[in-house]
Design an enzyme around this catalytic site. Structure first.
Site, short mmCIF file in Angstrom:
data_model
loop_
_atom_site.label_atom_id
_atom_site.label_comp_id
_atom_site.label_asym_id
_atom_site.label_seq_id
_atom_site.Cartn_x
_atom_site.Cartn_y
_atom_site.Cartn_z
N ASP A 13 0.83 -1.21 0.00
CA ASP A 13 0.00 0.00 0.00
C ASP A 13 0.86 1.26 0.00
O ASP A 13 1.98 1.26 0.51
CB ASP A 13 -0.92 -0.02 1.23
N ASN A 61 -10.94 -2.47 -5.45
CA ASN A 61 -10.15 -1.58 -6.32
C ASN A 61 -10.77 -1.43 -7.71
O ASN A 61 -10.43 -0.49 -8.44
CB ASN A 61 -8.70 -2.06 -6.44
#
Ligand code: IPE
Ligand code: IPE
Ligand code: MG
Length: 237
Positions: A13, A61
């Site tokens: 991330d 996502n």
């Protein structure tokens, strides 16, 4: 002495924030993130880590802007083609796990070709978690078990009773040991719908380092922290 975990999983991330700090587009961060994947894979190979799984793209996502989604898919496609030699040179087996029905045929074909090509490799297995989410995984497992149980009943048989071990065989990660260590970069301290079932007894390691800056030194620090953990599994030592 560091204890080497059998399976390390990483929630990669912070690519977007890394790019923003450089005054660049988000995709620039994703590209640099691929370099971190290569460094971490090399490190895993050096250390003899059997399984390295990486969260590359979540079910959620898909809800990002179209431009970012297609940029990420293209990057995935290019990386799959480009890294063939890295995998063969390092005896790495490549696998992809997730809801692959959502991928384009071109990407899927490239993935299947690389999986087949590296299937005989006996070193580290790299598992790319793509279009994956923990709840999706549990639901698809439950659905497949239910379908089989129903088919068995219709054929006049009783399905084998459900146990934890049998249920795990229906998960998309069947055959892969549960992660010993889960690393998340970028300072977020959450699981973001990642391997919910599989992380039941996983050790978590959070670092503020953004994914494009996470290289061998940072990976070594995570392994050191893991070595100092006391895993009790509910028992008393
Ligand atoms: C991780 O970086 C990569 C993916 C989720 C695909 P992000 O894109 O989430 O970067 P941040 O969290 O916005 O910085
Ligand atoms: C988790 O990161 C998914 C991946 C690393 C592929 P996100 O950036 O999507 O997670 P949230 O939205 O911060 O929870
Ligand atoms: Mg993020």
């Amino acid at each position: 002495m560091t204890t080497i975990p059998q399976h390390v999983t990483i929630i990669m991330d912070g690519n977007g924030r890394w790019a923003r700090r450089q005054g660049k587009q988000r995709l620039f961060g994703h590209k640099e993130g691929v370099e971190s994947v290569r460094a971490c894979l090399e490190f895993a190979v050096e250390k003899g880590i059997r399984y390295l799984s990486i969260f590359a793209f979540s079910e959620e996502n898909w809800n990002r802007p179209q431009e970012e989604v297609s940029g990420l898919m293209e990057l995935m496609f290019k990386s799959v083609l480009k890294e063939r030699k890295t995998f063969q040179d390092n005896n790495v087996r490549f696998r992809v796990v997730g809801d692959l029905r959502k991928l384009s045929k071109g990407l899927l074909d490239a993935i299947h070709a690389l999986e087949a090509e590296t299937a005989g490799n006996t070193g580290t297995t790299l598992i790319v978690m793509l279009s994956y989410s923990g709840k999706w995984d549990i639901v698809q497992a439950a659905q497949r078990y239910a379908d089989e149980a129903l088919a068995a009943r219709e054929a006049g048989r009783e399905a084998a009773p459900l146990t934890e071990a049998r249920f795990a065989d229906y998960l998309s990660t069947a055959g892969i040991p549960e992660p010993d260590l889960m690393i998340r970069t970028s300072g977020e301290q959450r699981i973001s719908n990642y391997m919910l079932w599989q992380c039941a007894y996983t050790e978590f390691y959070f670092t503020d380092v953004l994914w494009p800056d996470f290289r061998k030194k940072e990976f070594a620090a995570a392994l050191q922290a893991f070595s100092e953990r006391d895993r009790r599994y509910g028992k008393i030592k």
